[in-house]
Design a protein around this motif. Structure first.
Motif: not given
Length: 481
Positions: A101-113
């Motif tokens: 969900t937005k706003p995007l948080f880079p570290e959250e994205i990295l964990v999910t990826v």
């Protein structure tokens, strides 16, 4: 280097994600339209796709279906605004790995990826091991279902409340049998975890548990995924492929959202279920099957059969035992048990030591409707933990819709607080009136949201996570003109 394809019509988001992920040693390509994204899917051959839910030339739903029909093994992450949470939950049914969900948080994205890539690698390893065993000795009995073979989500917390106890009894009752089971439940409520719990308590626990999301597979690929195919049996069949039935032989096959299978595939499935034998597509050899089948659906299969969207005879084959999995909003007595378990898991993922939740956060959790059920709760906790620097998750770390939902005063008193009770001589009008306070809070929140959407009641209901009828009833109850 692992390759990531980012599809978003906002060039700023594309650039932000490309810069961040490139620094994390990923090779990143971006596209500002669904059409360009599908072209890059063929040319770039990514390991994972991240796409916005709303694109200028297509929707996330349409794009997801196209991606899965071409490359079903690629995990797809949906980027969405929090107001579109229900749409995101529906897209999960079509095969999306997760939503951000937005706003995007880079570290959250990295964990999910990283988690998506890890799960995809495990799935490939599982299929490769089965193929290698088959190639080594086609006719020898196989021992499947070891830890690397099982397609499940470990660590599911059953709960301790009354509904959880009923669920325990049903699982204990049906698990030792070979009955087919239908699990009904909303998206994100844990249907696959319940299926795996049944498998774990059965005599097949040492054999394979194989899961297939029927909503994520196109009509053209469903037969091959279920039954496998021989090399050269159709255009693109470059190698022999084992289907899910063969991989689950001796164990349990879980078919999620089974009502999404096409009529033609349902016919073939019925034959296999009746005869307990099958042939791969393009093959001549009949393969004996010993597979327990558990299916799941978020709609009643008898209703789908009545509407001629699901074969009635197939429904009766599956309907040997039924489990109705309650949504999270009906399991508030276990909600914080789930929240604590998800927090512990997220702490391990992020290397943090967040100890718990502020009282206001507990109040928000208990008050909110959780349309995405356990999956939504887990995602909210993952994001909130990422944003928390102190010992406790505070309300400011929650999404707007949860933190600003009408308060219903689930707060328990602090240990050193005295109970508020009328003292001798108190005027009754001076005593705090909980019901009045709740009504005032609801009135203010509903009015605030109505003004935000220019008094469009349908939009307001979606933001408030209630249906339109409930909103009308609330407005009438609160005497809102």
């Amino acid at each position: 280097m692992r390759k990531i394809l980012v599809i978003d019509d906002e060039i700023d988001i594309c650039m932000l994600l490309k810069r961040f992920l490139t620094k994390k040693d990923f090779l990143v390509e971006t596209a500002q339209s669904g059409r360009k994204g599908l072209q890059l899917l063929e040319d770039f051959e990514p390991d994972i796709v991240m796409t916005d839910f709303r694109l200028g030339d297509s929707t996330g739903t349409d794009l997801l279906v196209s991606i899965k029909s071409r490359s079903p093994q690629i995990p797809v992450l949906i980027i969405t605004g929090y107001s579109d949470i229900k749409d995101a939950v529906n897209v999960m049914k079509l095969g999306a790995y997760d939503y951000i969900t937005k706003p995007l948080f880079p570290e959250e994205i990295l964990v999910t990826v990283n988690k998506a890539l890890e799960d995809a690698d495990k799935q490939k390893l599982s299929q490769t091991q089965v193929v290698q065993e088959k190639a080594a000795d086609e006719d020898a009995p196989k021992q499947r279902g070891k830890a690397t073979r099982a397609s499940f989500k470990p660590g599911y917390i059953m709960g301790k409340g009354a509904l959880a106890q009923q669920l325990f009894k049903q699982i204990d009752l049906v698990a030792p049998t070979n009955y087919s089971v239908i699990i009904y439940g909303e998206s994100g409520s844990g249907k696959e975890a319940i299926a795996h719990e049944i498998h774990n308590r059965s005599n097949r626990r040492d054999q394979a548990f194989v899961a297939m999301d029927c909503g994520a597979i196109s009509k053209e690929l469903a037969g091959s995924e279920l039954f496998g195919h021989e090399k050269g049996s159709f255009t693109g069949a470059l190698n022999t492929k084992l289907g899910h039935f063969e991989m689950a032989n001796g164990g349990t096959l879980f078919l999620d959202e089974v009502a999404n299978l096409s009529y033609e595939v349902q016919v073939a499935l019925l034959r296999v279920v009746q005869e307990r034998k099958m042939r791969r597509i393009g093959g001549n050899k009949e393969i004996e099957l010993d597979v327990r089948i558990i299916v799941a659906s978020n709609e009643k299969l008898y209703e789908a059969a009545r509407k001629k969207r699901f074969r009635e005879d197939l429904y009766y084959r599956f309907n040997e035992f039924t489990i109705d999995l309650p949504p999270l909003r009906e399991r508030k007595d276990d909600l914080m048990l789930f929240a604590e378990a998800f927090l512990e898991e997220t702490n391990k993922e992020l290397g943090k030591n967040v100890k718990g939740y502020a009282r206001e956060v507990i109040n928000d959790f208990m008050n909110y409707g959780w349309p995405g059920n356990l999956r939504e709760l887990k995602n909210v906790i993952k994001r909130a933990t990422l944003l928390t620097d102190g010992d406790f998750i505070e309300e400011k770390a929650l999404p707007f819709e949860i933190a600003n939902y009408p308060k219903l005063a689930y707060l328990e008193p602090e240990p050193d607080e005295e109970e508020l009770s009328p003292q001798a001589g108190d005027n009754e009008s001076d005593v705090p009136n909980l019901k009045l306070a709740v009504n005032e809070a609801e009135y203010e929140m509903i009015m605030k949201v109505l003004k935000q959407v220019n008094f469009n009641k349908s939009k307001a209901a979606r933001i408030l996570n209630i249906d339109r009828k409930t909103l009308y009833n609330k407005m009438k109850q609160l005497d809102m003109q």
